[in-house]
Design an enzyme around this catalytic site. Structure first.
Site, mmCIF file in Angstrom:
data_model
loop_
_atom_site.group_PDB
_atom_site.id
_atom_site.type_symbol
_atom_site.label_atom_id
_atom_site.label_comp_id
_atom_site.label_asym_id
_atom_site.label_seq_id
_atom_site.Cartn_x
_atom_site.Cartn_y
_atom_site.Cartn_z
ATOM 1 C CB CYS A 280 23.113 17.694 7.315
ATOM 2 S SG CYS A 280 22.074 17.523 6.230
ATOM 3 C CB CYS B 37 19.540 15.752 9.322
ATOM 4 S SG CYS B 37 20.752 15.186 9.069
ATOM 5 C CB CYS C 172 22.975 14.584 3.862
ATOM 6 S SG CYS C 172 23.234 13.595 6.221
ATOM 7 C CB CYS D 278 32.153 22.309 -4.855
ATOM 8 S SG CYS D 278 32.307 23.747 -5.028
#
Length: 140
Positions: free
Chosen positions: A53, A56, A102, A127
């Site tokens: 991510c 983070c 996330c 996607c």
């Protein structure tokens, strides 16, 4: 997305997110935007590594599950761990889709689609916006 009341392990204020992310990153990750197709840095990447991510740093996908879907965004058939992502019903755009976030910070990653007929083990296509990810190449 800023109206969301869920709590995540990484819990920042919107001001803190704005300071940590570029305007384009913020628009996608925190406001559930979408980058234009075929413009993201990882759309055609074949490099081995771990996709985390961008907000983070939590691990989300591995290059071994990335495949060419020719849809304009990076596609994966499975997250690296089922607990790495959160799936949420999305009724925007006049249809029902499944948003992918996330699970560590709640940032928008993209959408997952099933039953499209891709020759993958899960028959799913995560996607994902390139701008939501950061690739860390594996050594080797």
């Amino acid at each position: 997305m800023s109206q969301d009341v869920r709590k995540y392990p990484v819990d920042r204020t919107e001001e803190e997110w704005r300071a940590a992310l570029s305007p384009q990153e913020y628009a996608v990750l925190r406001e559930a935007g979408t980058e234009r197709p075929y413009t993201g840095e990882y759309t055609d990447t074949k490099q081995e590594g771990v996709y985390s991510c961008r907000a983070c740093g939590a691990e989300l996908f591995r290059s071994g599950t990335k495949f060419e879907s020719h849809c304009g965004w990076p596609s994966f058939y499975d997250p690296s761990d089922s607990d790495a992502v959160e799936l949420i019903e999305d009724r925007s755009m006049g249809m029902v889709r499944t948003e992918v976030r996330c699970a560590n910070c709640g940032s928008h990653l993209g959408h997952v689609f099933a039953g499209e007929g891709y020759p993958t083990p899960t028959d799913q296509r995560y996607c994902i916006n390139s701008i939501s990810l950061r690739l860390t190449p594996t050594e080797g």
